[in-house]
Design a protein around this motif. Sequence first.
Motif, PDB file in Angstrom:
ATOM      1  N   VAL A  71       0.850  -1.191   0.000  1.00  0.00           N
ATOM      2  CA  VAL A  71       0.000   0.000   0.000  1.00  0.00           C
ATOM      3  C   VAL A  71       0.884   1.239   0.000  1.00  0.00           C
ATOM      4  CG1 VAL A  71      -1.802   1.290   1.211  1.00  0.00           C
ATOM      5  CG2 VAL A  71      -1.823  -1.219   1.247  1.00  0.00           C
ATOM      6  N   LEU A  72       0.773   2.036  -1.067  1.00  0.00           N
ATOM      7  CA  LEU A  72       1.502   3.300  -1.191  1.00  0.00           C
ATOM      8  C   LEU A  72       0.528   4.452  -1.422  1.00  0.00           C
ATOM      9  CD1 LEU A  72       4.508   2.116  -3.407  1.00  0.00           C
ATOM     10  CD2 LEU A  72       4.565   2.711  -0.980  1.00  0.00           C
ATOM     11  N   THR A  73      -0.664   4.315  -0.905  1.00  0.00           N
ATOM     12  CA  THR A  73      -1.715   5.317  -1.064  1.00  0.00           C
ATOM     13  C   THR A  73      -1.302   6.651  -0.430  1.00  0.00           C
ATOM     14  OG1 THR A  73      -3.518   3.726  -1.200  1.00  0.00           O
ATOM     15  CG2 THR A  73      -4.064   5.882  -0.313  1.00  0.00           C
ATOM     16  N   CYS A  74      -1.687   7.752  -1.097  1.00  0.00           N
ATOM     17  CA  CYS A  74      -1.421   9.103  -0.600  1.00  0.00           C
ATOM     18  C   CYS A  74       0.070   9.373  -0.424  1.00  0.00           C
ATOM     19  CB  CYS A  74      -2.181   9.365   0.706  1.00  0.00           C
ATOM     20  SG  CYS A  74      -3.964   9.453   0.507  1.00  0.00           S
ATOM     21  N   ASN A  75       0.854   8.963  -1.406  1.00  0.00           N
ATOM     22  CA  ASN A  75       2.268   9.320  -1.483  1.00  0.00           C
ATOM     23  C   ASN A  75       2.495  10.033  -2.814  1.00  0.00           C
ATOM     24  OD1 ASN A  75       3.931   8.115   0.896  1.00  0.00           O
ATOM     25  ND2 ASN A  75       2.546   6.456   0.305  1.00  0.00           N
ATOM     26  N   SER A  76       1.913  11.230  -2.938  1.00  0.00           N
ATOM     27  CA  SER A  76       1.952  11.950  -4.210  1.00  0.00           C
ATOM     28  C   SER A  76       3.334  12.500  -4.535  1.00  0.00           C
ATOM     29  CB  SER A  76       0.927  13.090  -4.206  1.00  0.00           C
ATOM     30  OG  SER A  76       1.181  13.979  -3.131  1.00  0.00           O
ATOM     31  N   THR A  77       4.303  12.292  -3.633  1.00  0.00           N
ATOM     32  CA  THR A  77       5.692  12.662  -3.899  1.00  0.00           C
ATOM     33  C   THR A  77       6.346  11.695  -4.887  1.00  0.00           C
ATOM     34  OG1 THR A  77       6.120  11.526  -1.802  1.00  0.00           O
ATOM     35  CG2 THR A  77       6.213  13.922  -1.782  1.00  0.00           C
ATOM     36  N   ILE A  78       5.702  10.568  -5.155  1.00  0.00           N
ATOM     37  CA  ILE A  78       6.208   9.615  -6.148  1.00  0.00           C
ATOM     38  C   ILE A  78       5.893  10.163  -7.537  1.00  0.00           C
ATOM     39  CG2 ILE A  78       6.109   7.237  -6.995  1.00  0.00           C
ATOM     40  CD1 ILE A  78       5.031   6.423  -4.260  1.00  0.00           C
ATOM     41  N   SER A  79       6.882  10.115  -8.430  1.00  0.00           N
ATOM     42  CA  SER A  79       6.691  10.615  -9.789  1.00  0.00           C
ATOM     43  C   SER A  79       6.821   9.464 -10.791  1.00  0.00           C
ATOM     44  CB  SER A  79       7.726  11.706 -10.101  1.00  0.00           C
ATOM     45  OG  SER A  79       9.026  11.135 -10.256  1.00  0.00           O
ATOM     46  N   THR A  80       6.900   9.817 -12.054  1.00  0.00           N
ATOM     47  CA  THR A  80       6.987   8.809 -13.119  1.00  0.00           C
ATOM     48  C   THR A  80       8.150   7.846 -12.890  1.00  0.00           C
ATOM     49  OG1 THR A  80       6.019  10.343 -14.721  1.00  0.00           O
ATOM     50  CG2 THR A  80       7.244   8.478 -15.604  1.00  0.00           C
ATOM     51  N   ARG A  81       9.273   8.360 -12.392  1.00  0.00           N
ATOM     52  CA  ARG A  81      10.437   7.497 -12.163  1.00  0.00           C
ATOM     53  C   ARG A  81      10.123   6.420 -11.137  1.00  0.00           C
ATOM     54  NH1 ARG A  81      15.569   8.666  -9.517  1.00  0.00           N
ATOM     55  NH2 ARG A  81      14.728  10.708  -8.948  1.00  0.00           N
ATOM     56  N   GLY A  82       9.407   6.781 -10.098  1.00  0.00           N
ATOM     57  CA  GLY A  82       9.025   5.793  -9.091  1.00  0.00           C
ATOM     58  C   GLY A  82       8.063   4.759  -9.644  1.00  0.00           C
ATOM     59  N   TYR A  83       7.138   5.192 -10.489  1.00  0.00           N
ATOM     60  CA  TYR A  83       6.194   4.253 -11.079  1.00  0.00           C
ATOM     61  C   TYR A  83       6.887   3.298 -12.050  1.00  0.00           C
ATOM     62  CZ  TYR A  83       2.919   7.461  -8.949  1.00  0.00           C
ATOM     63  OH  TYR A  83       2.257   8.235  -8.035  1.00  0.00           O
TER      64      TYR A  83
END
Length: 324
Positions: free
Chosen positions: A104-116
Amino acid sequence: SARWFASALKGCNRSLTSIKIARIGRGDEQFLGAIKALKRHPQLKELKLQAMSIRRNECIALANLISSTTTNLQVLNLYHNGITDEGVAALAGALTNVNLRKLVLTCNSTISTRGYQSLAELLEHPNSNLESLHLQHNRIGDEGALIFANALATNRKLKTLDLYGNAVTVQGWSSFEKILRGDNSSVNETHLSNHSLADLGMLPTMLPLDLRSLLELNSSSNKQHVATRKILKHHQHFDMRPFFEWDLKVLPLAIEWFERARSIVKQINVVPIHSKGNHSNQAWRLARAQSLILMARLDKQKLNTIHQFIHVMPEVFEHAPVAG
């Protein structure tokens, strides 16, 4: 505090199976000590660290915990922690050949395309055992949806990818529709499409109708039936030309497949006899209508397949011995 919690973990009974930590005061070294202390609990299966502001070093410590042979962690919940791309990369790198089933990584909007991209590489890995990935409210959008859809083209284990609240549009959902259905260029492409993903975390009314139908199909545990039903639905004409070099050897196999498909169609959306009420009657009528439509299509496809052989190889039939 984190220091107190680390001390408690070291001293308490080692039979803990679930731990939740939320909003405790922390310093890097203190919290790292608490994570390391978790290795003392080999029966730990669920760990929730929520609203803790987890940084790269702590993600590396969690990765070491997950990959440790002394732990059997199956659920890791990192809700609302400000996790960065570097942290995601560290976690994703540790999630192959381990027992973790839910992340669960919900509400971690600091993740960007690189993280995905890091998570996508994990999903593409043949030794990933992840079955449920939750990414609500992370501003993923259509670009991120495409990244995950492409990663799932060969994934056979992920059942849930929760993308609720990520501003994904029809364009983004169409990426999933393609990997669930195949590109329709051949029956084989449909057969090799994704039959595992069954939940995108959205209310049914928020998804395109065709995608909803494919997700519902994938919810069946019998993946052979799922593949058969997709083929029947999306291929009204079977091109048998690639098999003509086998002469008539393949025809009995094709007919046998149609007979198995017929038995599967009869089982579609069967409503239990004990069900009551108008909703059940409507469901039964809809199931009956779907079954009749597919049965008629199936008979047409079967006849068309036989016709292709007769049309292309008439000399074989003309000289075939007559039974009697």
